[in-house]
Design a protein around this motif. Structure first.
Motif, PDB file in Angstrom:
ATOM      1  N   HIS A  72      13.930   1.490  -3.236  1.00  0.00           N
ATOM      2  CA  HIS A  72      13.513   0.082  -3.175  1.00  0.00           C
ATOM      3  C   HIS A  72      12.408  -0.151  -2.145  1.00  0.00           C
ATOM      4  CE1 HIS A  72      17.858  -0.407  -4.498  1.00  0.00           C
ATOM      5  NE2 HIS A  72      17.146  -0.851  -5.521  1.00  0.00           N
ATOM      6  N   TYR A  73      12.401   0.633  -1.089  1.00  0.00           N
ATOM      7  CA  TYR A  73      11.439   0.404  -0.008  1.00  0.00           C
ATOM      8  C   TYR A  73      11.008   1.724   0.624  1.00  0.00           C
ATOM      9  CZ  TYR A  73      14.972   1.327   3.577  1.00  0.00           C
ATOM     10  OH  TYR A  73      15.902   1.931   4.376  1.00  0.00           O
ATOM     11  N   PHE A  74       9.915   1.624   1.394  1.00  0.00           N
ATOM     12  CA  PHE A  74       9.360   2.771   2.096  1.00  0.00           C
ATOM     13  C   PHE A  74       8.994   2.344   3.509  1.00  0.00           C
ATOM     14  CE2 PHE A  74       8.568   2.992  -2.404  1.00  0.00           C
ATOM     15  CZ  PHE A  74       9.022   4.253  -2.735  1.00  0.00           C
ATOM     16  N   HIS A  75       8.881   3.309   4.419  1.00  0.00           N
ATOM     17  CA  HIS A  75       8.573   3.010   5.815  1.00  0.00           C
ATOM     18  C   HIS A  75       7.076   3.009   6.127  1.00  0.00           C
ATOM     19  CE1 HIS A  75      12.627   2.820   7.333  1.00  0.00           C
ATOM     20  NE2 HIS A  75      12.918   3.980   6.770  1.00  0.00           N
ATOM     21  N   SER A  76       6.253   3.502   5.217  1.00  0.00           N
ATOM     22  CA  SER A  76       4.819   3.578   5.519  1.00  0.00           C
ATOM     23  C   SER A  76       4.010   3.540   4.236  1.00  0.00           C
ATOM     24  CB  SER A  76       4.503   4.881   6.275  1.00  0.00           C
ATOM     25  OG  SER A  76       4.707   6.003   5.427  1.00  0.00           O
ATOM     26  N   GLU A  77       2.733   3.239   4.381  1.00  0.00           N
ATOM     27  CA  GLU A  77       1.829   3.284   3.230  1.00  0.00           C
ATOM     28  C   GLU A  77       1.739   4.710   2.694  1.00  0.00           C
ATOM     29  OE1 GLU A  77      -1.962   1.483   4.086  1.00  0.00           O
ATOM     30  OE2 GLU A  77      -1.039  -0.413   4.671  1.00  0.00           O
ATOM     31  N   GLU A  78       1.860   5.689   3.580  1.00  0.00           N
ATOM     32  CA  GLU A  78       1.808   7.085   3.157  1.00  0.00           C
ATOM     33  C   GLU A  78       2.985   7.420   2.239  1.00  0.00           C
ATOM     34  OE1 GLU A  78       1.356   6.045   6.297  1.00  0.00           O
ATOM     35  OE2 GLU A  78      -0.720   6.637   6.661  1.00  0.00           O
ATOM     36  N   MET A  86       3.483  11.030  -6.982  1.00  0.00           N
ATOM     37  CA  MET A  86       4.552  11.839  -7.563  1.00  0.00           C
ATOM     38  C   MET A  86       4.960  11.326  -8.949  1.00  0.00           C
ATOM     39  SD  MET A  86       8.313  12.872  -6.010  1.00  0.00           S
ATOM     40  CE  MET A  86       8.575  11.253  -5.372  1.00  0.00           C
ATOM     41  N   HIS A  87       5.002   9.998  -9.111  1.00  0.00           N
ATOM     42  CA  HIS A  87       5.442   9.409 -10.378  1.00  0.00           C
ATOM     43  C   HIS A  87       4.280   8.986 -11.273  1.00  0.00           C
ATOM     44  CE1 HIS A  87       9.651   9.585  -9.422  1.00  0.00           C
ATOM     45  NE2 HIS A  87       9.408   9.054  -8.246  1.00  0.00           N
ATOM     46  N   LYS A  88       3.052   9.330 -10.852  1.00  0.00           N
ATOM     47  CA  LYS A  88       1.852   9.012 -11.641  1.00  0.00           C
ATOM     48  C   LYS A  88       1.795   7.528 -12.011  1.00  0.00           C
ATOM     49  CE  LYS A  88       0.383  13.404 -12.665  1.00  0.00           C
ATOM     50  NZ  LYS A  88      -0.265  13.928 -11.515  1.00  0.00           N
ATOM     51  N   ILE A  89       2.004   6.661 -11.009  1.00  0.00           N
ATOM     52  CA  ILE A  89       1.923   5.218 -11.207  1.00  0.00           C
ATOM     53  C   ILE A  89       0.457   4.893 -11.472  1.00  0.00           C
ATOM     54  CG2 ILE A  89       2.361   2.942 -10.192  1.00  0.00           C
ATOM     55  CD1 ILE A  89       4.903   4.679 -10.570  1.00  0.00           C
ATOM     56  N   ASP A  90       0.165   4.389 -12.667  1.00  0.00           N
ATOM     57  CA  ASP A  90      -1.231   4.172 -13.051  1.00  0.00           C
ATOM     58  C   ASP A  90      -1.697   2.726 -12.896  1.00  0.00           C
ATOM     59  OD1 ASP A  90       0.105   2.990 -15.169  1.00  0.00           O
ATOM     60  OD2 ASP A  90      -0.697   4.332 -16.686  1.00  0.00           O
ATOM     61  N   GLY A  91      -0.754   1.783 -12.751  1.00  0.00           N
ATOM     62  CA  GLY A  91      -1.132   0.374 -12.639  1.00  0.00           C
ATOM     63  C   GLY A  91      -1.151  -0.344 -13.972  1.00  0.00           C
ATOM     64  N   ARG A  92      -1.120   0.401 -15.047  1.00  0.00           N
ATOM     65  CA  ARG A  92      -1.155  -0.198 -16.383  1.00  0.00           C
ATOM     66  C   ARG A  92       0.228  -0.098 -17.030  1.00  0.00           C
ATOM     67  NH1 ARG A  92      -5.821   2.706 -15.499  1.00  0.00           N
ATOM     68  NH2 ARG A  92      -7.648   1.386 -15.303  1.00  0.00           N
ATOM     69  N   GLU A  93       0.589   1.109 -17.466  1.00  0.00           N
ATOM     70  CA  GLU A  93       1.918   1.297 -18.064  1.00  0.00           C
ATOM     71  C   GLU A  93       2.999   1.355 -16.994  1.00  0.00           C
ATOM     72  OE1 GLU A  93       2.204   4.383 -21.003  1.00  0.00           O
ATOM     73  OE2 GLU A  93       0.123   4.067 -21.601  1.00  0.00           O
ATOM     74  N   LEU A  94       2.701   1.975 -15.883  1.00  0.00           N
ATOM     75  CA  LEU A  94       3.639   2.073 -14.769  1.00  0.00           C
ATOM     76  C   LEU A  94       3.062   1.348 -13.563  1.00  0.00           C
ATOM     77  CD1 LEU A  94       4.648   5.840 -15.078  1.00  0.00           C
ATOM     78  CD2 LEU A  94       5.947   3.843 -15.861  1.00  0.00           C
ATOM     79  N   ARG A  95       3.829   0.391 -13.026  1.00  0.00           N
ATOM     80  CA  ARG A  95       3.384  -0.406 -11.890  1.00  0.00           C
ATOM     81  C   ARG A  95       4.201  -0.136 -10.629  1.00  0.00           C
ATOM     82  NH1 ARG A  95       0.967  -5.602 -13.179  1.00  0.00           N
ATOM     83  NH2 ARG A  95      -0.062  -5.395 -15.173  1.00  0.00           N
ATOM     84  N   GLY A  96       5.256   0.651 -10.770  1.00  0.00           N
ATOM     85  CA  GLY A  96       6.099   0.964  -9.622  1.00  0.00           C
ATOM     86  C   GLY A  96       7.235  -0.019  -9.419  1.00  0.00           C
ATOM     87  N   ALA A  97       7.519  -0.847 -10.409  1.00  0.00           N
ATOM     88  CA  ALA A  97       8.615  -1.811 -10.293  1.00  0.00           C
ATOM     89  C   ALA A  97       9.958  -1.085 -10.288  1.00  0.00           C
ATOM     90  CB  ALA A  97       8.563  -2.817 -11.438  1.00  0.00           C
ATOM     91  N   CYS A  98      10.954  -1.693  -9.648  1.00  0.00           N
ATOM     92  CA  CYS A  98      12.276  -1.070  -9.520  1.00  0.00           C
ATOM     93  C   CYS A  98      12.969  -0.841 -10.856  1.00  0.00           C
ATOM     94  CB  CYS A  98      13.169  -1.915  -8.613  1.00  0.00           C
ATOM     95  SG  CYS A  98      12.694  -1.805  -6.881  1.00  0.00           S
TER      96      CYS A  98
END
Length: 129
Positions: A72-78, A86-98
């Motif tokens: 759900h969360y991360f400690h840094s932008e890195e 790692m998950h190939k979040i592209d912004g179109r099909e995958l946005r990184g939503a939970c």
């Protein structure tokens, strides 16, 4: 009524922008550009009470309580960037939503090379033949 019409024309507070087609996939952007675009897609950061970090970086749809680090969360932008790559979040099909489902990712395993016998500089001598 006129107040109903006004409510319908107000911009939605949580409206998520569409990721532009002319930009490369998020996982190919630099860390700084990637975070900038993720914020437009609903990612956020909040002040942290933790000693580990000043901020918590939240995926869209992260619960307000009982959050799991790395999910759900991360400690840094890195850490966010590592997740995106790692998950190939592209912004179109995958946005990184939970609520998105990703293909399993195999961890990279460092394989030990077989140990080689030390080489000697000279020729071997057979004794007792």
């Amino acid at each position: 009524s006129s107040s109903k019409a006004q409510k319908e024309t107000r911009p939605q507070k949580n409206k998520v922008d569409e990721y532009p087609d002319y930009l490369p996939p998020l996982y190919q952007l630099s860390l700084k550009e990637c975070w900038k675009e993720l914020k437009k897609l609903g990612w956020s950061h909040v002040s942290s009470c933790s000693l580990e970090s000043t901020w918590l970086y939240l995926r869209p749809g992260a619960p307000s309580r009982n959050r799991i680090h790395g999910h759900h969360y991360f400690h840094s932008e890195e850490e966010v960037y590592d997740f995106v790559v790692m998950h190939k979040i592209d912004g179109r099909e995958l946005r990184g939503a939970c609520d998105e489902i990703y293909a399993p990712v195999r961890p990279k395993i460092k394989r030990k090379l077989p140990q080689q016998q030390p080489r000697t500089g000279g020729t071997s001598i057979v004794v007792g033949s």
